[in-house]
Design an enzyme around this catalytic site. Structure first.
Site, PDB file in Angstrom:
ATOM      1  N   GLN A 150       1.670  12.309   3.886  1.00 51.38           N
ATOM      2  CA  GLN A 150       1.033  11.758   2.670  1.00 51.38           C
ATOM      3  C   GLN A 150       0.493  12.902   1.816  1.00 51.38           C
ATOM      4  O   GLN A 150       0.496  14.051   2.262  1.00 51.38           O
ATOM      5  CB  GLN A 150      -0.101  10.799   3.083  1.00 51.38           C
ATOM      6  CG  GLN A 150       0.275   9.334   2.907  1.00 51.38           C
ATOM      7  CD  GLN A 150      -0.905   8.398   2.946  1.00 51.38           C
ATOM      8  OE1 GLN A 150      -1.914   8.681   3.575  1.00 51.38           O
ATOM      9  NE2 GLN A 150      -0.787   7.258   2.278  1.00 51.38           N
TER      10      GLN A 150
ATOM     11  N   ASP B  87       3.045   3.972  -3.433  1.00 56.91           N
ATOM     12  CA  ASP B  87       4.183   3.377  -2.736  1.00 56.91           C
ATOM     13  C   ASP B  87       5.297   2.821  -3.635  1.00 56.91           C
ATOM     14  O   ASP B  87       6.457   3.126  -3.443  1.00 56.91           O
ATOM     15  CB  ASP B  87       3.707   2.242  -1.827  1.00 56.91           C
ATOM     16  CG  ASP B  87       2.653   2.701  -0.827  1.00 56.91           C
ATOM     17  OD1 ASP B  87       2.154   3.836  -0.942  1.00 56.91           O
ATOM     18  OD2 ASP B  87       2.331   1.917   0.082  1.00 56.91           O
TER      19      ASP B  87
ATOM     20  N   TRP C 185       1.082   0.064  -7.637  1.00 54.88           N
ATOM     21  CA  TRP C 185       1.117   1.335  -8.365  1.00 54.88           C
ATOM     22  C   TRP C 185       1.966   1.262  -9.625  1.00 54.88           C
ATOM     23  O   TRP C 185       2.366   2.289 -10.168  1.00 54.88           O
ATOM     24  CB  TRP C 185       1.626   2.444  -7.438  1.00 54.88           C
ATOM     25  CG  TRP C 185       0.614   2.828  -6.403  1.00 54.88           C
ATOM     26  CD1 TRP C 185       0.568   2.399  -5.105  1.00 54.88           C
ATOM     27  CD2 TRP C 185      -0.512   3.712  -6.566  1.00 54.88           C
ATOM     28  NE1 TRP C 185      -0.516   2.967  -4.454  1.00 54.88           N
ATOM     29  CE2 TRP C 185      -1.184   3.772  -5.319  1.00 54.88           C
ATOM     30  CE3 TRP C 185      -1.016   4.460  -7.648  1.00 54.88           C
ATOM     31  CZ2 TRP C 185      -2.329   4.554  -5.111  1.00 54.88           C
ATOM     32  CZ3 TRP C 185      -2.143   5.222  -7.432  1.00 54.88           C
ATOM     33  CH2 TRP C 185      -2.793   5.268  -6.188  1.00 54.88           C
TER      34      TRP C 185
ATOM     35  N   GLY D 276       1.958   8.204  -1.572  1.00 50.96           N
ATOM     36  CA  GLY D 276       0.666   7.536  -1.729  1.00 50.96           C
ATOM     37  C   GLY D 276       0.695   6.529  -2.867  1.00 50.96           C
ATOM     38  O   GLY D 276      -0.210   5.734  -3.023  1.00 50.96           O
TER      39      GLY D 276
ATOM     40  N   GLU E 126      -9.320  -2.748  -3.814  1.00 49.56           N
ATOM     41  CA  GLU E 126      -8.375  -1.655  -3.524  1.00 49.56           C
ATOM     42  C   GLU E 126      -7.903  -1.021  -4.835  1.00 49.56           C
ATOM     43  O   GLU E 126      -7.810   0.186  -4.959  1.00 49.56           O
ATOM     44  CB  GLU E 126      -7.184  -2.222  -2.739  1.00 49.56           C
ATOM     45  CG  GLU E 126      -6.164  -1.185  -2.302  1.00 49.56           C
ATOM     46  CD  GLU E 126      -5.000  -1.808  -1.518  1.00 49.56           C
ATOM     47  OE1 GLU E 126      -4.927  -3.056  -1.428  1.00 49.56           O
ATOM     48  OE2 GLU E 126      -4.164  -1.039  -1.015  1.00 49.56           O
TER      49      GLU E 126
END
Ligand code: GLC
Length: 430
Positions: free
Chosen positions: A107, A169, A356, A167, A399
């Site tokens: 990552q 995704d 993302w 990171g 999140e």
């Protein structure tokens, strides 16, 4: 710009409570249910938040992660400390044959960056400095692993071999490269993420099939990292990931210098310098920012994501490209009510809810703010910090967040969001 009264004491207390709740004893999970293990860059960033509360625990977080470094130097993206049925793909799917199971990919290497911040802001330097010093050779080994396993043809930039390594995704940046990944033989499987979070806020099945195909391919090569790069149909050079690595190399060099390890310092300095020079090859004139490079196809990717703005973290102060990135950020901040979106809202592929592909993430904001401060824009960095605090005060410790209306998305009571709140409270006060 957000205006909302910020009750700093309440925010701090809540952030600390979330970090305690997600502490499973020596390591912090991102959130209950959805992510019940230790994640690599989550832990390093969580350590930045923990440091404001308990420096010993902050270092412990990182030491626990680094204890699972592979003999070749890689630090894996997940450490499966204990069994949990709530997550897929678990240890059996990865099949990495480690004593404590881990995934087989990595990552974003924020470790060097985090350690420097821990030392620079240490209240108890006598305790912190030797522990940081003991970690430096391991950081260096990880960076060396990148320079060989992920840049075997010595371009100065490293590739990610799986979207999860970035990171970010399901970023739009990976769409074309991922579309070339086959799905034959993946078989049927049951996702767990969509039992915790609305499927509209998560990656699609088409993406998941390909994520799993890559894992199976690498497992069939026995996770021999020296062979994976050339064997992977997915090889993408992410400007954000590379900027983080360059910055961590720079920070490792500074730490090594301060802690009496001149050879490590010289090596890390040289790695950072090589990376900075090569980064220029990712500049995309049309987008006015950096862009990912699809190494398998040999083309720059048409995708204006936040990954292409993160080089602010790594460019030398005064670098001509930095001003262009500052201007791009100002435009993005004007385009949404809650900056910074993870993708340009002017792009028809922008999706305000899906992970993302549009939502804002506080960790990305923290990195961007750091980059702005590095280039003399403490004012803009401060605004990002205050916006983030106001957003969490209003919507909670999600999140990620919808950049248009600010609603919290994905997992709840999220560790790295809590950690970034503690960071922003601190930087804002400073
Ligand atoms: C998701 C994110 C990744 C993060 C992980 C745990 O996979 O995309 O960046 O590390 O969740 O929070």
């Amino acid at each position: 710009m957000t205006t909302f009264p910020i009750d700093a004491d309440r925010l701090r207390a809540e952030a600390v409570a979330i970090l305690r709740e997600n502490d499973l004893g020596g390591y912090t999970i991102p959130t209950r249910g959805l992510y019940p293990f230790q994640w690599n860059w989550d832990s390093c960033l969580v350590a930045l938040g923990l440091a404001h509360v308990d420096e010993d625990r902050a270092l412990g977080e990182i030491e626990t992660l680094v204890a699972h470094q592979w003999p070749d130097g890689m630090i894996p993206h997940i450490v499966f400390h204990a069994d949990h049925e709530t997550y897929f793909p678990g240890p059996d799917v990865w099949g990495t044959a480690r004593a404590t199971p881990t995934s087989g990919i990595t990552q974003p290497p924020v470790l060097g960056y985090a350690l420097r911040r821990l030392l620079d802001t240490a209240r108890d330097r006598t305790m912190v400095a030797p522990r940081v010093a003991a970690l430096l050779p391991k950081v260096a080994a990880w960076h060396r692993w990148f320079a060989t396993a992920r840049d075997p043809h010595r371009t100065g930039l490293v590739a990610i071999l799986h979207p999860w390594e970035s990171g970010r995704d399901n970023a739009i940046d990976w769409d074309e490269a991922l579309a070339r990944v086959p799905t034959e033989g993946v078989g049927s499987y049951v996702r767990r993420d969509t039992t915790h979070v609305d499927a509209a806020q998560r990656p699609t099945k088409a993406e998941y099939d390909r994520y799993l195909w890559l894992v199976q391919r690498f497992r069939s090569l026995a996770w021999d990292q020296a062979t994976l790069h050339d064997a992977s149909p997915f090889r993408v050079v992410d400007p954000g990931f590379n900027a983080i690595l360059i910055r961590s190399a720079e920070d490792l060099a500074a730490l090594a210098q301060a802690l009496d390890a001149p050879e490590l310092a010289a090596e890390a300095q040289a790695q950072a310098a090589r990376g900075r020079t090569a980064l220029e090859g990712l500049w995309h004139d049309g987008l006015g920012q950096y862009a990912a490079f699809d190494r398998a196809a040999g083309t720059l990717v048409e995708s204006a994501s936040i990954g292409g703005l993160l080089p602010l973290l790594a460019l030398e102060p005064g670098h001509p490209r930095a001003q262009a990135l500052v201007a791009r950020l100002a435009a993005l901040r004007g385009a949404v009510r809650h900056p910074v979106p993870s993708h340009d809202p002017a792009d028809p592929r922008f999706d305000r809810l899906r992970y993302w592909r549009g939502p804002l993430w506080l960790i990305a904001n923290r990195l961007v703010a750091d980059g702005l401060a590095r280039h003399g824009r403490a004012d803009a960095a401060g605004e990002i910090a205050r916006d983030g605090l106001a957003l969490v005060a209003k919507s909670g410790f999600g999140e990620y967040f919808d950049p248009l209306d600010g609603r919290a998305l994905g997992g709840k009571r999220f560790s790295w969001t809590a950690a970034m709140v503690l960071e922003f409270l601190e930087t804002n006060r400073a």
